[in-house]
Each structure stands twice: as C-alpha cells, then as structure tokens.
Write an enzyme that holds these catalytic residues in place. Structure first.
Site, PDB file in Angstrom:
ATOM      1  N   HIS A  29     -10.602 -24.448 -37.783  1.00  0.00           N
ATOM      2  CA  HIS A  29     -11.765 -24.032 -36.994  1.00  0.00           C
ATOM      3  C   HIS A  29     -12.063 -25.016 -35.862  1.00  0.00           C
ATOM      4  O   HIS A  29     -13.189 -25.498 -35.715  1.00  0.00           O
ATOM      5  CB  HIS A  29     -12.987 -23.831 -37.883  1.00  0.00           C
ATOM      6  CG  HIS A  29     -12.823 -22.707 -38.863  1.00  0.00           C
ATOM      7  ND1 HIS A  29     -12.551 -21.409 -38.467  1.00  0.00           N
ATOM      8  CD2 HIS A  29     -12.857 -22.682 -40.213  1.00  0.00           C
ATOM      9  CE1 HIS A  29     -12.442 -20.632 -39.536  1.00  0.00           C
ATOM     10  NE2 HIS A  29     -12.615 -21.384 -40.614  1.00  0.00           N
TER      11      HIS A  29
ATOM     12  N   LYS B  79       0.836  -1.210   0.000  1.00  0.00           N
ATOM     13  CA  LYS B  79       0.000   0.000   0.000  1.00  0.00           C
ATOM     14  C   LYS B  79       0.862   1.248   0.000  1.00  0.00           C
ATOM     15  O   LYS B  79       0.561   2.225  -0.684  1.00  0.00           O
ATOM     16  CB  LYS B  79      -0.930  -0.009   1.218  1.00  0.00           C
ATOM     17  CG  LYS B  79      -1.776   1.267   1.333  1.00  0.00           C
ATOM     18  CD  LYS B  79      -2.757   1.191   2.494  1.00  0.00           C
ATOM     19  CE  LYS B  79      -3.583   2.478   2.564  1.00  0.00           C
ATOM     20  NZ  LYS B  79      -4.618   2.413   3.619  1.00  0.00           N
TER      21      LYS B  79
END
Length: 523
Positions: free
Chosen positions: A276, A134
């Site tokens: 595909h 932090k």
C-alpha cells in the site's frame, strides 16, 4: 503518386526516397532535402519550381502556397475539388514526409537564446502536416523515420496505403503537432523578463502517451489507464518489461513505482518490500538473497501480497526464498534462467525487468522525475521532485554524544528509507535493515508507537537502533517514545522552535542526535 519530402532530421530519408522512386513515385522536395536527394542522383522537383515562387525570408516562406496545400487538402471524392485543381493546374500530393525543426532539442541546450528558439519554430512544416492529416482518406503523412519501413512494405505489397494505415499516420501526425506546439508554449510561457526561465511555465502542457488500459482503478468501480511521459527518464518504471504474470493493475503499478524508486536509491545489493505504497521492509546485504531475508524479517505479515524490488539481478537462490511467500509483483534488474524457472509454475506472479539508469549529472539521467504533479479539484499542484541526496558531510551533530561510524551508517540508511515512507514517518533501522516502520499517521507519536509495535510482532529488538523522522520533533515526547523503545541515535531535520528542548532531552537520555537540515514529507 506524388510525394512531397521536407525533413529537418534526414535520418534514413535517402534510402526511403530511393525506394519510393523505384516504385514510380514522383519526388517533390524543398531546400536542403532537395539538394541531398539530387546529389544522390534521384530525380526531384523543387517546391519553388512547383509553386512558381521562390523561397523567401531566409526560408521562412516556401511551402505556404495553394500549389502545395491545394494538392494536400483536395478531396478526391468531391468532383468540385478535383475540378478546382484542374482549373488551377494543381497536382495532388498523395504522400507527405515531414519532420519539424528541432525546437525541443534547441531549447534543451544550455545557453539557448530566445532568438535561437524562435528561429527553430517551424511554420510551414506543421501547416503541411495538418493539411495532410486532415485529408487522411487521400493522403498518407509521415512525421518520423520509424514509420518509413512499414509504409514502404505496404506500398510494395499493394501499391497504396490502407485506410487503417493512413488514419493511424494521421493520428500520429496530430499528436506530433500537439506535442510540438505544447513544447513551444511551455518554453515561451516560462521566460522571465530578464530572459531566464522559470521552473513553472504560465501554462503547463502535460504530454503523456498511453501504454495500456487497465482493468479498473484503485477500486473496481473506477476506470483507469497507464501513461508514460513523452520522453521517459532512463531506468524509470515505465521502461520496464513484464516477463510473465497477469496484467498489472492500477494499485500494482503505484506500489511497484514506490518499491522501484526506493530500491534504486541504494548503491549496494538491496531489497525493498512495499505494501500500500509504503516500504514495510528494506535492507541491504552481500547479495540479493541476504537483502531479501533481512527485509522480509522487518514485517512478514505486511509483506504478504506485497511488491518486492531488487536493484540487482535475481538469482535462483533468492528466487527460491521469495517464492515461499505470496507476492504480487517482483521487480529486478534481470532474472537468471534459474530464477525464471522457479516462477515458471507461478503464472500469476508478475515479473518485471527494469534496467538501472547509468550514473548521470542530472536527476533525469539518474531515472528520477523532474516534477511531481498532484491532482486537486479542477486544478494541479506542481513541485520539483524530492531528489535530495543526503551525504554524511551534510549532517550536523547537535548532542554532546558523537555518532560512531556504525551509527552514522545506520542513520544515513534510516534517512534514505524515511524519504519513501508516507508522513508522518518514523523508521527504526540497524545494520542495514529496517526494524520497524511507522507510516502515514496524523500524529508522529502514533507513527513511533506503531513502528515499535511492528518490531515487537516481528520479534525484533530495537535496542541500539537508529531512528529517522521525516520531519522535526515538535516536542520531546516523540524523542522519548523512540528512546524508550531502544533507539540510541536519531536523525531528524531540525527547525522546530523547541529544538533546544529536544536536544536537551537527547543529552539527558544519553543518545546521539543529528540534524539533516532537510524535511521529507511524502503525502
């Protein structure tokens, strides 16, 4: 500069601490880490001495103290923060080196008990990491030994860490805490009342690392990115290295995965061509070149612009054959210098090198996914991956005619291919080669007809072929279609209410039918 060091995994920590000490950094440490550093002759202050409070509760409480968190959280650019530190005699901590109790490794061990797991949930470590992360503008936080060399190099060069480095370390730290907490949640929410673990936890916490942003998704108007598992399986597609060619697209990656998963399931030299997401040609041969020639013959039209995968190194001769067609991605376990030279001028062809996983006891060891996940509207479908491997001993011959050794070999080959073909899947095979593939149709009859049509277009005879159907034939009509096309033996799961009718039809037509007992739907 003050550095607090508290590590469970002590890999490289002595050398790192020694280098920090040489730079004039004051060392603060806890318990076993402090003892290790002191035994190595390094000057170190124990946290208990810093806080004026001894470690307690078997080490559960040692760093949860204002003398630690005040030093980590105080903003150096806020006068009130610095005044508060001065009033309470708290020194700043500028570098935090922490790795956490080995929770993930502990719960992965066979026989791990809930008590073992609970005792390996780190509390003080994550709390310190969060505080330091932090306050990244003032504190550098290291959570992995791989970060040591870069941090040392920067400290030696400039005496401090740049904002860019501290922020990157902060992001890595929060990611580590997130992954750690997710692992705890996954484990605890998977426990049943009797202490055993369910396959699916009450809360699923996916953890993935982004490999790259992609130009677009399935279509140009869609955005996309490519991620890997936090701990990828050996030999998985994400472990591959691209040797040349354009950036892989979303569709390239999806098709490459289909090709690689299929080809690595074969023991001998094999080639798989995918278009595909469906195999349009699969074959085994004496070498890569022969396997490719056979696979290509199945459906030369669909192979155009496809993905080609080999489970062996690609040599110059095979590369020459492949280079005659348009290929999007070419995958192999390696490429000889001659093969690389063949594609040197084809700068757009993407060459991927992937090592085959070593044989192992678990699906993960074999490079297989443990879970499959599919996104649905505001939710997920999760299932164990289809890692079933069929052996000849699993087969049940249900017709009067028995399979010959060659037919048995062809049936097993066809079944292996069908596992990777979209449902409804019908696959004709012979002599280690696909002869016709019907995929993704709403009707199994249509898949059978399409497979036959493709064989005709490729000038391939379906006489005496083996056919695999990924699910049972609900009526005899599907069987009649494949037998009319030339099939002499069929493998299917069985399990239909009309199995007897279909078996009777096979006996009537004079063909072999075997049941696998397993279905391979692939949607």
């Amino acid at each position: 500069m003050n550095a607090l060091i508290s590590v469970s995994d002590k890999t490289g920590i002595v050398d790192f601490a020694r280098a920090l000490n040489a730079l004039g950094v004051k060392l603060i440490s806890t318990g076993g880490t402090a003892k290790l550093l002191a035994d190595e002759g390094l000057p170190v202050t124990e946290v208990a001495e810093l806080t004026g409070f001894p470690e307690m509760l078997d080490g559960r409480v040692k760093t949860l103290h204002p003398m630690v968190h005040g030093g980590l959280l105080a903003r150096r650019d806020v006068p009130a923060h610095m005044a508060a530190l001065k009033d309470h005699g708290i020194a700043t901590i500028d570098l935090l080196v922490v790795n956490l109790y080995p929770f993930e490794a502990t719960v992965a061990k066979p026989g791990c008990t809930l008590e073992d797991a609970i005792e390996n949930i780190d509390i003080g470590g994550p709390a310190m990491v969060r505080s330091a992360a932090k306050n990244w503008k003032d504190v550098g936080v290291l959570t992995d030994a791989s970060q040591y060399p870069g941090v040392l190099a920067e400290l030696k060069a400039g005496g401090k860490l740049s904002d860019k480095t501290r922020f990157a370390l902060s992001v890595a730290a929060f990611n580590r805490i997130s992954n750690y907490d997710a692992a705890i949640s996954d484990y605890l929410s998977s426990l049943r009342d009797d202490g055993t673990r369910a396959a699916f936890p009450a809360q699923a916490n996916g953890r993935f690392v982004k490999l790259q942003d992609l130009r677009y998704g399935e279509n140009p108007h869609q955005q996309a990115a490519y991620y890997r598992d936090l701990f990828p399986a050996p030999g998985a597609l994400v472990t591959g290295v691209q040797l040349q060619g354009k950036e892989l697209s979303y569709n390239n990656i999806a098709d490459a995965d289909a090709a690689w998963e299929c080809v690595k399931s074969f023991d001998g030299p094999a080639c798989v061509i995918v278009k595909h997401a469906n195999p349009c040609g699969v074959a085994v041969g004496a070498n890569a070149g022969e396997a490719y020639d056979k696979a290509f013959k199945t459906d030369p039209t669909s192979a155009f612009g496809g993905i080609i995968a080999f489970n062996r190194p690609l040599d110059g001769a095979a590369a020459q054959a492949v280079s005659k067609q348009f290929v999007e991605v070419l995958i192999a376990t390696d490429f000889t210098p001659q093969a690389l030279e063949v594609f040197k001028s084809k700068v757009n062809v993407r060459l991927m090198k992937i090592a085959l996983p070593a044989a192992g006891a678990t699906p993960w060891d074999k490079g297989q996914n443990l879970m499959d996940i599919k996104r649905v509207g505001s939710g997920l479908l999760m299932q164990t991956a289809d890692n079933h491997e069929l052996a000849s001993s699993d087969l049940k011959v249900v017709t009067k005619m028995q399979p010959t050794p060659q037919q048995l070999q062809d049936l097993l080959f066809a079944w292996k291919v069908a596992k990777y073909v979209k449902s409804n899947a019908i696959v004709f095979c012979k002599d280690g080669m696909t002869m016709g593939v019907g995929a993704g149709q709403m009707s199994r009859l249509d898949s059978a007809r399409i497979a036959s049509i493709k064989a005709q277009h490729a000038n391939l005879s379906l006489k005496d072929t083996a056919v695999a159907s990924d699910a049972f034939f609900p009526f005899r009509d599907g069987l009649d279609v494949v037998v009319d096309a030339g099939a002499s033996c069929v493998i299917q799961p069985g399990g239909s209410m009309r199995d007897n009718e279909v078996i009777a039809a096979a006996d009537e037509r004079g063909v072999v039918m075997v049941f696998s007992g397993v279905r391979h739907f692939r949607h």
